[in-house]
Each structure stands twice: as structure tokens, then as C-alpha cells.
Motif scaffolding. Structure first.
Motif, PDB file in Angstrom:
ATOM      1  N   TYR A  29      19.817 -10.955  -7.182  1.00  0.00           N
ATOM      2  CA  TYR A  29      18.593 -11.426  -7.824  1.00  0.00           C
ATOM      3  C   TYR A  29      18.673 -12.916  -8.187  1.00  0.00           C
ATOM      4  N   TYR A  58      19.381 -12.328 -13.813  1.00  0.00           N
ATOM      5  CA  TYR A  58      19.276 -10.884 -14.063  1.00  0.00           C
ATOM      6  C   TYR A  58      19.990 -10.509 -15.359  1.00  0.00           C
ATOM      7  N   ARG A  61      17.685 -10.898 -18.299  1.00  0.00           N
ATOM      8  CA  ARG A  61      16.361 -10.293 -18.148  1.00  0.00           C
ATOM      9  C   ARG A  61      15.861  -9.647 -19.449  1.00  0.00           C
ATOM     10  N   THR A  92      11.142  -7.124  -9.319  1.00  0.00           N
ATOM     11  CA  THR A  92      11.279  -6.439 -10.603  1.00  0.00           C
ATOM     12  C   THR A  92      10.436  -7.163 -11.646  1.00  0.00           C
ATOM     13  N   ASN A 132       8.649  -0.913 -17.561  1.00  0.00           N
ATOM     14  CA  ASN A 132      10.008  -1.059 -17.030  1.00  0.00           C
ATOM     15  C   ASN A 132      10.846  -1.832 -18.038  1.00  0.00           C
ATOM     16  N   GLY A 135      14.317  -3.165 -16.781  1.00  0.00           N
ATOM     17  CA  GLY A 135      14.371  -3.917 -15.532  1.00  0.00           C
ATOM     18  C   GLY A 135      15.131  -3.220 -14.430  1.00  0.00           C
ATOM     19  N   GLU A 136      15.343  -1.915 -14.546  1.00  0.00           N
ATOM     20  CA  GLU A 136      16.090  -1.198 -13.522  1.00  0.00           C
ATOM     21  C   GLU A 136      15.188  -0.689 -12.391  1.00  0.00           C
ATOM     22  N   LEU A 137      13.879  -0.748 -12.602  1.00  0.00           N
ATOM     23  CA  LEU A 137      12.939  -0.305 -11.575  1.00  0.00           C
ATOM     24  C   LEU A 137      12.623  -1.467 -10.642  1.00  0.00           C
ATOM     25  N   GLU A 138      12.780  -1.224  -9.357  1.00  0.00           N
ATOM     26  CA  GLU A 138      12.494  -2.255  -8.358  1.00  0.00           C
ATOM     27  C   GLU A 138      11.380  -1.786  -7.426  1.00  0.00           C
ATOM     28  N   TYR A 139      10.489  -2.704  -7.093  1.00  0.00           N
ATOM     29  CA  TYR A 139       9.435  -2.429  -6.122  1.00  0.00           C
ATOM     30  C   TYR A 139       9.892  -2.992  -4.778  1.00  0.00           C
ATOM     31  N   ARG A 173      14.568 -10.258  -5.350  1.00  0.00           N
ATOM     32  CA  ARG A 173      15.806  -9.969  -4.614  1.00  0.00           C
ATOM     33  C   ARG A 173      15.587 -10.257  -3.139  1.00  0.00           C
TER      34      ARG A 173
END
Length: 211
Positions: A29, A58, A61, A92, A132, A135-139, A173
Motif C-alpha cells: 500500500y 498503511y 491508517r 481501501t 471499514n 481498514g482491513e476491507l479491500e475493494y 495497492r
């Protein structure tokens, strides 16, 4: 006592593993370091320059001291230029853990200086967002569609019901490639070489003759 000591050692190993994992994620990231911050702009930010603060490491964050909040309404739009070309693989977003969290994000590739009017056009990609807080959820972004990106626009059109939108962190990322600048080579040609300037092997240096 030995059991306690053994337990502590196990804790140290676990913490070390977590540290290595976070370090690896942090490297992935790190695209925020490739943003041309001087020319990044955030439209409808309540405080000038606050939009730049959400692009950070990160590891930081969850530092909620720095954030961007919208001004006149809930919309925010980021114009993000890069210092080279990037391939985006993931995104994120961390917002406030309330209704000011953005509800959707729309992505536009290589369209500098977009306005809110421009953002009414079809986006290259868009996601419905959920809260979120860690911040552990990523699109996931399709790398094929978002390769060779030198400018990225992020449009947040709405939130979950508040008058203003608040964002603490935006993480990208992917991979970075330096920009390649092709310089102009200037060549000086002598229409009639002066023999006194080229005493040795005058014609050996001539590879092509223009008739």
C-alpha cells in the motif's frame, strides 16, 4: 515461572509475525508515496489541503487526528496525479464509524482536472462502500482496466445520511513504474566538412550521404 516464560516467548513470536505481515501489507500500500502531492486537489473539502492528509502509510491508517470532511454537501472529489504510471489492484477506504462514512466511490482513469459536472459521466469502476473502521476491507480493482494510470479521480457522491462526509484514510495497492521521458536529440550537421577540422579519416565518419 517456566510456563509463563514460554507463554511470553510465544507472544513475542506472534507479535513478530503480525509485524512482518503489517510490514508486507504496508509495502503493497505504498503507492501514496508516488502521488504528486503538490498538484493533488480535493473538491468541496471544508479545510484547504485536508484532502491530502488521508493519503498516508498503511501503518498510520488508524490515526484519526487527520481527516478530510466535505463542506457544502456530502460530495467529495479527488484529482490524484502520479509521478509515473501505476497499476491499481486494490482500494481501501476508512471513514468515520457513523453515517458520515461515504456510501459509494466512483473511479475515473486518466482524466485530469475533473469537476463535479464531469463526474456525472460514466465511471470506469464504482463500488458500494461499507463501514471499514480498521481498514482491513479491500475493494479489488481490475488491474487490466487500471494499468498505465498516471491520474486517478475518486468521486464520493453520497454517504449514509449525514450532511457531510468524513474520510480518514484512502489506500491504494498496486505497482509503480517511473515515467519515461523521451528527450529530443539535437544533431548538428556540416553541409561542407572543413578538412582542417577533420585531418584524420574525414570520410570514415560519414555513414550516409544525402544525394
Amino acid at each position: 515461572m517456566p510456563d509463563d516464560h514460554h507463554h511470553n516467548e510465544g507472544g513475542c513470536v506472534h507479535e513478530s509475525a503480525d509485524s512482518d505481515y503489517l510490514k508486507e501489507i504496508g509495502i503493497q500500500y505504498s503507492l501514496y508515496t508516488k502521488i504528486d502531492m503538490e498538484n493533488l486537489e480535493c473538491l468541496n473539502e471544508s479545510t484547504d489541503g485536508s484532502g491530502k492528509l488521508v493519503f498516508k502509510s498503511y501503518e498510520n491508517r488508524l490515526n484519526f487526528d487527520k481527516f478530510v470532511e466535505s463542506d457544502a454537501d456530502e460530495e467529495l472529489l479527488f484529482n490524484i496525479p502520479f509521478t509515473g504510471n501505476i497499476k491499481i489492484k486494490g482500494l481501501t477506504i476508512i471513514g468515520a464509524n457513523d453515517n458520515s462514512h461515504p456510501k459509494k466511490v466512483r473511479l475515473f482513469k486518466n482524466r485530469p482536472k475533473m469537476s463535479f459536472d464531469d463526474a456525472s459521466s460514466k465511471a470506469d469502476e464504482e463500488f458500494d462502500l461499507t463501514h471499514n473502521p480498521t481498514g482491513e476491507l479491500e475493494y479489488p480493482i481490475k488491474p487490466v482496466q487500471f494499468s498505465s494510470v498516471h491520474h486517478l479521480t475518486l468521486h464520493f457522491p453520497s454517504n449514509f445520511g449525514e450532511d457531510k462526509t468524513r474520510i480518514y484514510y484512502i489506500g491504494l495497492r498496486g505497482e509503480f513504474s517511473p515515467a519515461h521521458y523521451h528527450g529530443v536529440t539535437i544533431c548538428n550537421y556540416e553541409s561542407a566538412p572543413n578538412v582542417s577540422d577533420h585531418k584524420n579519416n574525414v570520410f570514415d565518419s560519414v555513414t550516409h550521404r544525402i544525394q
